[in-house]
Design an enzyme around this catalytic site. Structure first.
Site, mmCIF file in Angstrom:
data_model
loop_
_atom_site.group_PDB
_atom_site.id
_atom_site.type_symbol
_atom_site.label_atom_id
_atom_site.label_comp_id
_atom_site.label_asym_id
_atom_site.label_seq_id
_atom_site.Cartn_x
_atom_site.Cartn_y
_atom_site.Cartn_z
ATOM 1 N N ASP A 1 42.900 37.455 33.404
ATOM 2 C CA ASP A 1 43.288 37.169 32.021
ATOM 3 C C ASP A 1 43.570 38.473 31.280
ATOM 4 O O ASP A 1 43.078 39.533 31.663
ATOM 5 C CB ASP A 1 42.162 36.425 31.293
HETATM 6 N N1 URA Z 1 38.152 33.714 35.623
HETATM 7 C C1 URA Z 1 38.512 33.780 34.318
HETATM 8 O O1 URA Z 1 38.139 32.939 33.519
HETATM 9 N N2 URA Z 1 39.313 34.787 33.954
HETATM 10 C C2 URA Z 1 39.733 35.756 34.785
HETATM 11 O O2 URA Z 1 40.442 36.670 34.366
HETATM 12 C C3 URA Z 1 39.339 35.675 36.130
HETATM 13 C C4 URA Z 1 38.546 34.647 36.529
#
Ligand code: URA
Length: 232
Positions: A101
């Site tokens: 993310d």
């Molecule tokens: N899980 C999440 O919620 N975000 C990420 O960036 C990676 C795994």
């Protein structure tokens, strides 16, 4: 390909940096000094910069310590991407293996090796990904068991069994998952009433983030890392 392209693709510097190095007589091809960057070289040629061989590799592999604020994409009209952090776009065809993310930090593999990426991301391969997470409150044995059993997150996601290691204080955890669904970890914690306030990926299969790689920096994989990862 052109000598200057060869050198910049192999990470010897940006196009203009390598052109300068060539003009300065620092580059040899098969033992001969070459001062013209437009000269054609074969991938098999012995190209040296300052006497050091720079062999041509079809695939490149970078380990990045992704900072928050950049997206895991190859290009985007509005947002900065992880590829914008790679100096001078040395190589075409690079892409991040999987997505973190925008606000997640940590280990991200960047390569042009599509076949390896496919294997690493295949749910069948069960490549462990370990994350450090800070939550808005403590978790305990109940959550650890729920995660270990394989939590039903919502209609679209039942998480595979995950290992939750509760740290000190108990709002900090290490969590190991084997899949990578959209917002997976945030959704898993949301399903048990907790919000992830900070998330960092520590490792993916045999690759781990190391203290020597500051946030936002990247480096080539070492020989050991490369041989470990191509076995996956
Ligand atoms: N899980 C999440 O919620 N975000 C990420 O960036 C990676 C795994």
């Amino acid at each position: 390909m052109r000598l200057d392209k060869y050198l910049s693709e192999m990470g010897a510097g940006t196009r203009s940096e390598v052109k300068k190095a060539i003009r300065a007589g620092r580059v040899t091809v098969d033992g001969e000094k070459v001062k013209d960057g437009s000269v054609h070289v074969e991938k098999e040629a012995e190209v040296c910069l300052d006497g050091k061989r720079i062999a041509y590799e079809n695939f490149v592999y970078y380990l990045m310590n992704k900072p928050a604020g950049v997206i895991s994409a190859t290009d985007d009209a509005r947002e900065r991407t992880v590829l914008d952090l790679i100096d001078g776009q040395q190589r075409k065809g690079l892409f991040p293996v999987g997505r973190l993310d925008k606000d997640t930090e940590g280990l991200l593999l960047i390569t042009n090796d599509g076949e390896l990426a496919h294997r690493l991301l295949s749910p069948k391969k069960h490549v462990d990904k370990v994350y450090y997470a800070r939550l808005d409150g403590p978790v305990g044995e109940t959550e650890r068991k729920l995660f270990a059993e394989g939590l039903r997150v919502d209609e679209s996601l039942t998480a595979m069994p995950a290992v939750l290691e509760i740290l000190e204080p108990a709002n900090e955890v290490k969590i190991t998952i084997r899949e990578g669904k959209y917002h997976q970890i945030k959704r898993m914690f949301a399903a048990v009433g907790r919000e992830v306030v900070y998330l960092q990926r520590l490792s993916m299969g045999p690759l781990s983030i190391d203290a020597g790689l500051p946030i936002g920096a990247y480096r080539r994989l070492t020989e050991e890392e490369l041989s470990a990862i191509i076995k996956v």
